[in-house]
Scaffold this active site. Sequence first.
Site, mmCIF file in Angstrom:
data_model
loop_
_atom_site.group_PDB
_atom_site.id
_atom_site.type_symbol
_atom_site.label_atom_id
_atom_site.label_comp_id
_atom_site.label_asym_id
_atom_site.label_seq_id
_atom_site.Cartn_x
_atom_site.Cartn_y
_atom_site.Cartn_z
ATOM 1 N N HIS A 1 0.833 -1.189 0.000
ATOM 2 C CA HIS A 1 0.000 0.000 0.000
ATOM 3 C C HIS A 1 0.873 1.247 0.000
ATOM 4 O O HIS A 1 2.083 1.178 -0.214
ATOM 5 C CB HIS A 1 -0.998 -0.036 1.169
ATOM 6 C CG HIS A 1 -0.378 -0.073 2.531
ATOM 7 N ND1 HIS A 1 0.479 0.901 2.995
ATOM 8 C CD2 HIS A 1 -0.493 -0.976 3.546
ATOM 9 C CE1 HIS A 1 0.847 0.623 4.221
ATOM 10 N NE2 HIS A 1 0.293 -0.534 4.575
ATOM 11 N N HIS B 1 4.256 1.231 2.132
ATOM 12 C CA HIS B 1 5.328 0.446 1.500
ATOM 13 C C HIS B 1 5.878 1.193 0.290
ATOM 14 O O HIS B 1 7.075 1.219 0.048
ATOM 15 C CB HIS B 1 4.822 -0.901 0.981
ATOM 16 C CG HIS B 1 4.119 -1.741 2.010
ATOM 17 N ND1 HIS B 1 2.780 -2.027 1.935
ATOM 18 C CD2 HIS B 1 4.570 -2.372 3.112
ATOM 19 C CE1 HIS B 1 2.434 -2.796 2.949
ATOM 20 N NE2 HIS B 1 3.501 -3.022 3.684
ATOM 21 N N CYS C 1 0.761 -11.094 23.513
ATOM 22 C CA CYS C 1 -0.108 -10.549 22.456
ATOM 23 C C CYS C 1 0.270 -11.179 21.125
ATOM 24 O O CYS C 1 1.421 -11.122 20.700
ATOM 25 C CB CYS C 1 0.022 -9.034 22.358
ATOM 26 S SG CYS C 1 -0.881 -8.355 20.938
ATOM 27 N N CYS D 1 1.471 -8.542 18.555
ATOM 28 C CA CYS D 1 2.874 -8.104 18.725
ATOM 29 C C CYS D 1 3.830 -9.279 18.567
ATOM 30 O O CYS D 1 5.025 -9.080 18.376
ATOM 31 C CB CYS D 1 3.092 -7.505 20.104
ATOM 32 S SG CYS D 1 2.159 -6.014 20.423
ATOM 33 N N CYS E 1 -3.700 -4.780 24.822
ATOM 34 C CA CYS E 1 -2.479 -4.333 24.160
ATOM 35 C C CYS E 1 -2.747 -2.964 23.543
ATOM 36 O O CYS E 1 -3.729 -2.778 22.838
ATOM 37 C CB CYS E 1 -2.067 -5.331 23.074
ATOM 38 S SG CYS E 1 -0.833 -4.654 21.958
ATOM 39 N N HIS F 1 -2.717 -3.145 19.633
ATOM 40 C CA HIS F 1 -3.689 -3.991 18.933
ATOM 41 C C HIS F 1 -5.086 -3.965 19.537
ATOM 42 O O HIS F 1 -6.003 -4.565 18.996
ATOM 43 C CB HIS F 1 -3.163 -5.428 18.843
ATOM 44 C CG HIS F 1 -1.928 -5.521 18.012
ATOM 45 N ND1 HIS F 1 -0.663 -5.473 18.549
ATOM 46 C CD2 HIS F 1 -1.771 -5.563 16.677
ATOM 47 C CE1 HIS F 1 0.224 -5.519 17.560
ATOM 48 N NE2 HIS F 1 -0.417 -5.559 16.430
ATOM 49 N N LYS G 1 -6.109 7.019 9.596
ATOM 50 C CA LYS G 1 -5.041 6.035 9.579
ATOM 51 C C LYS G 1 -5.314 5.007 8.477
ATOM 52 O O LYS G 1 -6.462 4.642 8.246
ATOM 53 C CB LYS G 1 -5.022 5.345 10.954
ATOM 54 C CG LYS G 1 -3.639 4.955 11.394
ATOM 55 C CD LYS G 1 -3.643 4.342 12.779
ATOM 56 C CE LYS G 1 -2.462 3.385 12.849
ATOM 57 N NZ LYS G 1 -2.262 2.772 14.136
ATOM 58 N N LYS H 1 -6.721 -1.889 6.841
ATOM 59 C CA LYS H 1 -7.414 -2.832 5.981
ATOM 60 C C LYS H 1 -8.919 -2.693 6.126
ATOM 61 O O LYS H 1 -9.643 -2.704 5.131
ATOM 62 C CB LYS H 1 -6.997 -4.255 6.392
ATOM 63 C CG LYS H 1 -6.515 -5.101 5.231
ATOM 64 C CD LYS H 1 -6.050 -6.445 5.750
ATOM 65 C CE LYS H 1 -5.789 -7.388 4.592
ATOM 66 N NZ LYS H 1 -5.310 -8.693 5.064
HETATM 67 ZN ZN LIG Z 1 -0.149 -6.214 20.485
#
Ligand SMILES: [Zn+2]
Length: 493
Positions: free
Chosen positions: A19, A22, A127, A130, A144, A147, A298, A301
């Site tokens: 995307h 990258h 997690c 992570c 987390c 996440h 942000k 997906k």
């Molecule tokens: Zn995490």
Amino acid sequence: MSRPYFVTTPIYYANAEPHIGHTYTTVVADTLVRWHRQRGDDAWSVSGTDEHGEKLVEAAAKAGQTPELFTERMSAAFQHVWAELGIAPSRFVRTTEPAHRRNVQAILQRVHAAGWIEAREYEGLYCVGCERFLTERDMENGLCRDHERAPELRRESNYFFLMSREFGWLRGEIESGRYEIRPERYRNEALAMLRDESGLGDLSISRPKSRLAWGIELPFDREHVCYVWFDALISYLTGAGFPDDPAFAQRWANAEHLIGKDILKPHAIFWPIMLKAMGMEPPRRLSVHGYWNVDDRKVSKSLGNMVSPLAMRERYGFETFRWFLLREMSYGLDSNFTEEALVERVNADLANNVGNLVSRTLNLVEKFCDGALPPLDASVARGLEEALVAAQDSIESAMAQLQPQQALAAIVVFASEVNRFLDATKPWKLAKLPSGLNEATKILGVAGRAVAALAELLAPFLPEASARIEAKLAAAPITRGEPLFPRVELRKE
Ligand SMILES: [Zn+2]
């Protein structure tokens, strides 16, 4: 002798297609390689795909595929996109390839034998996002931070890389600039991590195979696979030709990593200490950029706002997209992408300014000079020579500070100067006066040289457009031909 230069993009996590984020890092790396090669340096670049880890196994399962097939497909997607966009890293590393696996295992063996790895029983909150155990500071309200999911309580026997013993040494490397982290804010952030060690500690570098079979086996314990970051970072060595390539040492001594700010910790902290454990020097430099937001949100997906570089090429042409990325983001800071801003920017900079200059110059040479570039008259050229030297100096210093947006701004200023020169001297009017053709010819000789200089300035940033200008100037006869940068219109879906 030519100076070596070595640049890497991150080894991209192969769980989704490339995307805007990258694409930005990859375009900056490509620009740096072209910039150095234009200066006669021996430049080498590495990109690739990171294909191990628990998150990847999850993504493959979601797609109903084996990790082998899934990573094969994703890695091919990355390679396909870069090839389509005319970007060719010197070496593309897949972390599942045999050469890389051999390197990781040899390094693990060496670091283990040197006493840097220790087995420990460990219980903690883990997690999956992570792919590691969390510390207090990684969590907020029991979730987390990164996440926003609840970690699981896990107890396992893990191998730890004894990283914490070198935090003091690392602080010295970063403070002295032997390991340069730029811009300044990320250097400060890395030093803050090291000052407050409670967030760091030693690094768990193994996962029991009973839980995760997809990975590189530890050579000293076949019941475990290597933690994905420990494996992925080593890909920079694999890409530089470690251990056998005769050019490896030279490349490594001049290594620059380009990364997004989300992966500062592994690069600023884990990596230099891993290298020390191998008996190697840290990279020369870590250059950290901010996030691309899309329409002020942000990139994610679930929002479906990932911005595919191939879709942008389809709508606006790739080099206009490339121009926008390089021109809009101040390296180190977050930036916002909208197609409206892209259209406005490329019409102002490229269609109306750079492209217009090329068209009108070629058109006048075709009309009044029989399509042949007149010889350069130094007395007429003087004002523009100063403008060119000023542009070259600005670009040089912008690139030394990795601020490509300032380099492009200097190119736009130079094109404006040349446009103003034509507006002021009006060769199309002069040429029609009884005794003016000689003067008009001199002016067009200067304008033609300025356009050639512009092509050279553009080469690292817009290689395709630069080559097209050069081809137009080399043609006999010179004709205006197709516009270099047609105006673009918003084609948002
Ligand atoms: Zn995490």
